[in-house]
Scaffold this active site. Structure first.
Site, PDB file in Angstrom:
ATOM      1  N   ASP A 187       6.050   7.515  11.822  1.00 24.17           N
ATOM      2  CA  ASP A 187       6.036   8.572  10.887  1.00 24.17           C
ATOM      3  C   ASP A 187       5.904  10.131  10.938  1.00 24.17           C
ATOM      4  O   ASP A 187       5.962  10.309  10.196  1.00 24.17           O
ATOM      5  CB  ASP A 187       6.321   8.270   9.201  1.00 24.17           C
ATOM      6  CG  ASP A 187       4.738   7.499   8.845  1.00 24.17           C
ATOM      7  OD1 ASP A 187       4.206   7.021   9.730  1.00 24.17           O
ATOM      8  OD2 ASP A 187       4.913   7.551   7.545  1.00 24.17           O
TER       9      ASP A 187
ATOM     10  N   LYS B 248       9.891   3.835   1.148  1.00 26.74           N
ATOM     11  CA  LYS B 248       9.172   4.159  -0.580  1.00 26.74           C
ATOM     12  C   LYS B 248      10.292   5.433  -1.350  1.00 26.74           C
ATOM     13  O   LYS B 248      10.709   5.996  -0.410  1.00 26.74           O
ATOM     14  CB  LYS B 248       8.211   4.528   0.410  1.00 26.74           C
ATOM     15  CG  LYS B 248       7.501   5.913   0.790  1.00 26.74           C
ATOM     16  CD  LYS B 248       6.023   6.286   0.540  1.00 26.74           C
ATOM     17  CE  LYS B 248       5.898   6.908   2.011  1.00 26.74           C
ATOM     18  NZ  LYS B 248       4.451   7.178   1.854  1.00 26.74           N
TER      19      LYS B 248
ATOM     20  N   ARG C 206      -9.488  -6.337   7.106  1.00 27.69           N
ATOM     21  CA  ARG C 206     -10.122  -5.358   7.460  1.00 27.69           C
ATOM     22  C   ARG C 206     -11.495  -6.024   7.270  1.00 27.69           C
ATOM     23  O   ARG C 206     -11.552  -5.971   6.048  1.00 27.69           O
ATOM     24  CB  ARG C 206      -9.532  -4.309   6.958  1.00 27.69           C
ATOM     25  CG  ARG C 206      -7.580  -4.210   7.258  1.00 27.69           C
ATOM     26  CD  ARG C 206      -7.546  -2.950   7.467  1.00 27.69           C
ATOM     27  NE  ARG C 206      -5.951  -2.413   7.139  1.00 27.69           N
ATOM     28  CZ  ARG C 206      -5.061  -2.762   8.355  1.00 27.69           C
ATOM     29  NH1 ARG C 206      -5.710  -3.362   9.693  1.00 27.69           N
ATOM     30  NH2 ARG C 206      -3.351  -2.697   8.112  1.00 27.69           N
TER      31      ARG C 206
ATOM     32  N   ASP D  18       2.991  10.950   9.569  1.00 27.40           N
ATOM     33  CA  ASP D  18       1.480  11.107   8.820  1.00 27.40           C
ATOM     34  C   ASP D  18       0.102  10.813   9.320  1.00 27.40           C
ATOM     35  O   ASP D  18      -1.716  11.408   8.345  1.00 27.40           O
ATOM     36  CB  ASP D  18       1.673  10.586   7.331  1.00 27.40           C
ATOM     37  CG  ASP D  18       1.957   9.012   7.493  1.00 27.40           C
ATOM     38  OD1 ASP D  18       1.259   8.717   8.667  1.00 27.40           O
ATOM     39  OD2 ASP D  18       2.081   8.063   6.530  1.00 27.40           O
ATOM     40  N   ARG D  19      -0.338   9.563   9.857  1.00 29.13           N
ATOM     41  CA  ARG D  19      -1.731  10.318  10.911  1.00 29.13           C
ATOM     42  C   ARG D  19      -1.490  10.290  11.946  1.00 29.13           C
ATOM     43  O   ARG D  19      -1.314  11.368  12.716  1.00 29.13           O
ATOM     44  CB  ARG D  19      -2.022   8.632  11.465  1.00 29.13           C
ATOM     45  CG  ARG D  19      -1.296   7.189  10.425  1.00 29.13           C
ATOM     46  CD  ARG D  19      -1.552   5.388  10.354  1.00 29.13           C
ATOM     47  NE  ARG D  19      -1.602   4.483   9.653  1.00 29.13           N
ATOM     48  CZ  ARG D  19      -1.995   3.550   9.208  1.00 29.13           C
ATOM     49  NH1 ARG D  19      -2.806   2.937  10.154  1.00 29.13           N
ATOM     50  NH2 ARG D  19      -1.731   3.103   8.484  1.00 29.13           N
TER      51      ARG D  19
ATOM     52  N   GLU E  93      -8.849   9.192   5.582  1.00 29.52           N
ATOM     53  CA  GLU E  93      -9.112   7.809   4.911  1.00 29.52           C
ATOM     54  C   GLU E  93      -8.835   7.178   6.124  1.00 29.52           C
ATOM     55  O   GLU E  93      -8.808   7.835   7.151  1.00 29.52           O
ATOM     56  CB  GLU E  93      -8.072   7.402   4.870  1.00 29.52           C
ATOM     57  CG  GLU E  93      -7.029   7.197   3.306  1.00 29.52           C
ATOM     58  CD  GLU E  93      -5.738   6.344   2.546  1.00 29.52           C
ATOM     59  OE1 GLU E  93      -5.840   5.100   2.321  1.00 29.52           O
ATOM     60  OE2 GLU E  93      -4.689   6.815   3.271  1.00 29.52           O
ATOM     61  N   GLU E  94     -10.118   6.492   6.428  1.00 24.23           N
ATOM     62  CA  GLU E  94     -10.327   5.938   7.729  1.00 24.23           C
ATOM     63  C   GLU E  94      -9.022   5.777   7.994  1.00 24.23           C
ATOM     64  O   GLU E  94      -9.891   4.963   9.825  1.00 24.23           O
ATOM     65  CB  GLU E  94     -11.447   4.686   7.669  1.00 24.23           C
ATOM     66  CG  GLU E  94     -11.002   3.579   6.612  1.00 24.23           C
ATOM     67  CD  GLU E  94      -9.856   2.584   7.261  1.00 24.23           C
ATOM     68  OE1 GLU E  94     -10.073   2.466   8.680  1.00 24.23           O
ATOM     69  OE2 GLU E  94      -9.130   2.526   6.067  1.00 24.23           O
ATOM     70  N   SER E  95      -8.104   4.785   7.823  1.00 28.40           N
ATOM     71  CA  SER E  95      -6.995   4.596   8.422  1.00 28.40           C
ATOM     72  C   SER E  95      -6.076   6.073   9.477  1.00 28.40           C
ATOM     73  O   SER E  95      -4.514   5.920   9.558  1.00 28.40           O
ATOM     74  CB  SER E  95      -6.610   3.893   7.694  1.00 28.40           C
ATOM     75  OG  SER E  95      -5.684   4.626   6.762  1.00 28.40           O
TER      76      SER E  95
ATOM     77  N   THR F  11       0.956  -1.409   0.028  1.00 29.54           N
ATOM     78  CA  THR F  11       0.134  -0.279   0.024  1.00 29.54           C
ATOM     79  C   THR F  11       0.546   1.277  -0.226  1.00 29.54           C
ATOM     80  O   THR F  11       0.445   2.550  -0.906  1.00 29.54           O
ATOM     81  CB  THR F  11      -1.299   0.175   1.414  1.00 29.54           C
ATOM     82  OG1 THR F  11      -1.510  -1.733   1.123  1.00 29.54           O
ATOM     83  CG2 THR F  11      -1.705   0.969   0.900  1.00 29.54           C
TER      84      THR F  11
ATOM     85  N   THR G  21      -7.514   2.203  -0.881  1.00 25.15           N
ATOM     86  CA  THR G  21      -7.287   2.405   0.267  1.00 25.15           C
ATOM     87  C   THR G  21      -5.265   2.997  -0.264  1.00 25.15           C
ATOM     88  O   THR G  21      -4.956   2.151  -1.441  1.00 25.15           O
ATOM     89  CB  THR G  21      -6.792   1.374   0.973  1.00 25.15           C
ATOM     90  OG1 THR G  21      -8.848   1.297   1.499  1.00 25.15           O
ATOM     91  CG2 THR G  21      -6.095   1.664   2.005  1.00 25.15           C
TER      92      THR G  21
ATOM     93  N   ARG H 232       7.754  -2.558   2.613  1.00 27.53           N
ATOM     94  CA  ARG H 232       8.181  -2.987   4.442  1.00 27.53           C
ATOM     95  C   ARG H 232       8.522  -4.300   4.590  1.00 27.53           C
ATOM     96  O   ARG H 232       7.212  -5.086   4.034  1.00 27.53           O
ATOM     97  CB  ARG H 232       5.783  -3.038   4.968  1.00 27.53           C
ATOM     98  CG  ARG H 232       6.662  -1.037   5.009  1.00 27.53           C
ATOM     99  CD  ARG H 232       5.324  -0.810   5.539  1.00 27.53           C
ATOM    100  NE  ARG H 232       4.940   1.120   5.406  1.00 27.53           N
ATOM    101  CZ  ARG H 232       3.474   1.557   5.515  1.00 27.53           C
ATOM    102  NH1 ARG H 232       2.309   0.863   6.777  1.00 27.53           N
ATOM    103  NH2 ARG H 232       3.771   3.044   5.290  1.00 27.53           N
TER     104      ARG H 232
ATOM    105  N   SER I  68       5.574   3.348   8.908  1.00 24.27           N
ATOM    106  CA  SER I  68       4.622   3.525   9.874  1.00 24.27           C
ATOM    107  C   SER I  68       3.921   3.891  10.735  1.00 24.27           C
ATOM    108  O   SER I  68       5.132   3.430  12.086  1.00 24.27           O
ATOM    109  CB  SER I  68       3.634   3.861   8.395  1.00 24.27           C
ATOM    110  OG  SER I  68       2.188   4.655   8.888  1.00 24.27           O
ATOM    111  N   HIS I  69       3.254   2.750  11.213  1.00 27.71           N
ATOM    112  CA  HIS I  69       2.800   2.497  12.861  1.00 27.71           C
ATOM    113  C   HIS I  69       3.016   1.253  13.211  1.00 27.71           C
ATOM    114  O   HIS I  69       2.566   0.756  14.508  1.00 27.71           O
ATOM    115  CB  HIS I  69       1.096   2.530  12.614  1.00 27.71           C
ATOM    116  CG  HIS I  69       0.717   1.513  11.126  1.00 27.71           C
ATOM    117  ND1 HIS I  69       0.463   2.395   9.957  1.00 27.71           N
ATOM    118  CD2 HIS I  69       0.332   0.468  10.768  1.00 27.71           C
ATOM    119  CE1 HIS I  69       0.693   1.088   9.354  1.00 27.71           C
ATOM    120  NE2 HIS I  69      -0.491   0.051   9.896  1.00 27.71           N
TER     121      HIS I  69
ATOM    122  N   LYS J 151      -0.303  12.511   3.848  1.00 24.82           N
ATOM    123  CA  LYS J 151      -1.499  12.996   4.749  1.00 24.82           C
ATOM    124  C   LYS J 151      -0.380  13.541   5.695  1.00 24.82           C
ATOM    125  O   LYS J 151       0.705  12.583   6.355  1.00 24.82           O
ATOM    126  CB  LYS J 151      -1.996  11.789   5.173  1.00 24.82           C
ATOM    127  CG  LYS J 151      -1.313  10.417   5.383  1.00 24.82           C
ATOM    128  CD  LYS J 151      -2.287   9.069   5.922  1.00 24.82           C
ATOM    129  CE  LYS J 151      -1.392   7.801   6.591  1.00 24.82           C
ATOM    130  NZ  LYS J 151      -1.015   7.006   5.038  1.00 24.82           N
TER     131      LYS J 151
ATOM    132  N   ASP K 222       1.594   8.773  14.410  1.00 23.14           N
ATOM    133  CA  ASP K 222       2.200   7.158  14.814  1.00 23.14           C
ATOM    134  C   ASP K 222       3.810   7.471  14.015  1.00 23.14           C
ATOM    135  O   ASP K 222       4.056   8.981  14.180  1.00 23.14           O
ATOM    136  CB  ASP K 222       1.569   6.554  13.884  1.00 23.14           C
ATOM    137  CG  ASP K 222       1.865   7.126  12.373  1.00 23.14           C
ATOM    138  OD1 ASP K 222       2.070   8.560  11.799  1.00 23.14           O
ATOM    139  OD2 ASP K 222       2.111   6.505  11.049  1.00 23.14           O
TER     140      ASP K 222
END
Ligand code: G16
Length: 544
Positions: free
Chosen positions: A280, A126, A497, A282-283, A364-366, A18, A345, A22, A113-114, A377, A278
């Site tokens: 990194d 990335k 999910r 971005d969340r 996004e919902e995430s 995504t 997504t 990773r 990320s998370h 984000k 999170d």
């Protein structure tokens, strides 16, 4: 110092998910693993000869070592300049800001990320394009293809480590290494969007905040901006020191992994506002006293109120959300008469819409929200937009949310994650579900009747590219929906999910508990997919 062309062979599985590649940290640390992938990126983007790149990561274990390797490879491949965050640190939004502000030829971001960090955790890498966003699928596929054919990589031998602890410029062979302040460019950008004076007044009036940086990359950013500049009381930012293993935690800002913050916000000593970011940066997680704001609702509230911030005072062009995100933002877009888009997504799918000026906000919902200020984000951006709105409306988060539901109705929403399940079992579940989709309409499950079902496909309205297989959607006649997807960011087994939602506009039913209000949708989804039997799980690991 000499350029060494090292013979290598392709390593299986270097396929970006995504958001980039990773893997478990130990996988990334295998000989030639990082080198093969970096060389594949360089070649997939037409080489880096004479180019300028941005480089930085979230500081997790192996970050420093990987940065040194990438610098030596950039030098050996003829890059002219690399802008690298001090000590190798750049949050993902800050990296996007640097790429855009300094107009570099893209950048490499080191993060998973998370996902937990450490030698036994995860690592990731990335490539972001010159517009500042994650590489679109055409490029990630080219990188993967290159990685499956690679025969050699180039690296500078005989060079010592570059000192990244002090800002300034040094040379590595022919490469200029410019060590930059990781916060400055990013903070300048945020300053240009928000009414810092109004937010300062809010804090001066006694408004209280708890920001949990979860021992990940946002600590220094949050301290500099929220405490030092905006006057949040010292100590408002907690867990502010980034650690290579994120303190052993799981820096995913959701009610499960940010439980101490959620408990505080639901208790008697709750401050006015709670937030977390999170690994990194971005969340985001947004909470008010006694209330959790789902990411889907947050996007809708921000869309409805963005004009209160100077950067968005002229109004929004449109809003985009990922398919599994609830339709709450669409309702606001409709009432504002602005564009609304539904994408697969992955933040990369927003890039073309933002570049074409079709949308201003994305979410996004995430737990991701952002705008056209970047192509990633941005956790702190979301926190500041909320603070700007609170500073102007001078109402509680709960009051703003309740008024929003009265105005637009409420999309009750929850996501159930089944983590680390057997990959074959999860893939078989999805395959069977996909095969049975056409037969679902008109059937009833747990008291709900299916109205339509499909496998989400998307054609980008700007570049015409098409993406298929992006999640199985089941719509019910009762204004409800269940979506099934396998995560593309995990590294072990599979994560299923299940995204569940139901719309409600009866004023007497707006204050329910989502898990109760969605019980029928949860049961229907469980029956349709046979989750319990097939995965051997009694319930999800995470409910957001
Ligand atoms: C990444 C992407 C997001 C996506 C999220 C969840 O976030 O950038 O766009 O929504 O993964 O992906 P999945 O459901 O496939 O695990 P992040 O914060 O991990 O970079």
């Amino acid at each position: 110092m000499a350029v060494n062309s090292v013979q290598t062979t392709p390593i299986e599985g270097q396929k970006p998910g995504t958001s980039g590649l990773r893997k478990q940290t130990r996988v990334f640390m295998q000989p030639a693993y990082l080198e093969n992938y970096v060389q594949s990126i360089f070649e997939a983007i037409g080489g880096v000869m004479g180019k300028t790149l941005t480089l930085g990561g979230d500081g997790r274990y192996f970050n420093s070592q990987a940065i040194q390797t990438i610098l030596k490879m950039a030098a050996a491949n003829g890059a002219a300049r690399v802008l690298v965050g001090q000590n190798g640190i750049l949050s993902t939004p800050a990296a996007s800001a640097v790429i855009r502000a300094r107009k570099t030829d893209g950048g490499l971001i080191l993060s998973a990320s998370h996902n937990p960090a450490g030698e036994d955790g995860d690592f990731g890498l990335k490539y972001n394009i010159p517009a500042g966003g994650p590489a679109p699928e055409g490029i990630t596929e080219a990188i993967y293809k290159r990685s499956s054919e690679i025969g050699e990589y180039r690296i500078l031998e005989g060079a010592g480590e570059v000192d990244l602890s002090v800002c300034g410029e040094t040379k590595l062979g022919g490469l200029a290494v410019e060590v930059i302040d990781p916060v400055a460019i990013y903070a300048d950008l945020l300053r240009s969007l928000f009414d810092f004076g109004a937010i300062r007044d809010l804090f001066a009036s006694g408004f209280t905040l708890r920001f949990d940086a979860m021992h990940a990359v946002t600590g220094p950013y949050a301290k500099a901006i929220l405490e030092d500049e905006l006057g949040a009381p010292a100590g408002s930012v907690v867990n502010a020191t980034p650690l290579p293993d994120f303190g052993g935690g799981h820096p995913d800002p959701n009610p499960v992994y940010a439980k101490p913050l959620v408990d505080l916000m639901m208790g008697p000593d709750a401050p006015d506002f709670g937030a977390a970011s999170d690994g990194d940066g971005d969340r985001n997680l947004i909470l008010g006293r006694g209330v959790y704001v789902t990411p889907s609702d947050s996007l809708a509230v921000l869309t409805a109120n963005a004009r209160l911030a100077p950067g968005y005072a002229a109004g929004l062009k449109g809003v985009a959300r990922s398919m599994p995100t609830s339709r709450a933002a669409d309702r606001v877009a409709e009432s504002l008469g602005i564009n609304a888009f539904e994408t697969p997504t992955g933040w990369k799918f927003f890039g073309t819409l933002l570049d074409a000026g079709l949308v201003t906000l994305c979410g996004e919902e995430s737990a991701g929200t952002g705008s056209d200020h970047l192509r990633e984000k941005d956790g702190l951006w979301a926190v500041l937009l909320w603070l700007n709105i609170l500073a102007r409306r001078r109402e509680s988060v709960a009051a703003i949310l309740q008024q929003h539901w009265r105005d637009y109705g409420r999309d009750y929403y929850t996501r159930h994650d089944y983590e680390g399940v057997d990959k074959d079992a999860a893939e078989a579940l999805m395959a069977d579900l996909r095969a049975g989709l056409a037969g679902l309409p008109e059937q009833s499950f747990a008291g709900l009747t299916v109205s339509a079902a499909d496998d989400f496909a998307y054609t980008d309205p700007v570049d015409g590219s098409t993406t298929t297989g992006q999640g199985l959607r089941v719509f019910f006649q009762e204004n409800a929906r269940a979506v099934f997807r396998l995560s593309g960011t995990g590294t072990v087994g599979a994560t299923l999910r299940v995204y569940l939602e139901r719309f409600e506009d009866d004023p007497a039913r707006l204050d329910g508990d989502p898990q109760v209000m969605l019980a029928e949708v949860v049961a229907a989804a469980g029956e349709i997919a046979g989750i319990a039997g097939r995965l051997g799980r009694d319930g999800p690991d995470v409910r957001t």
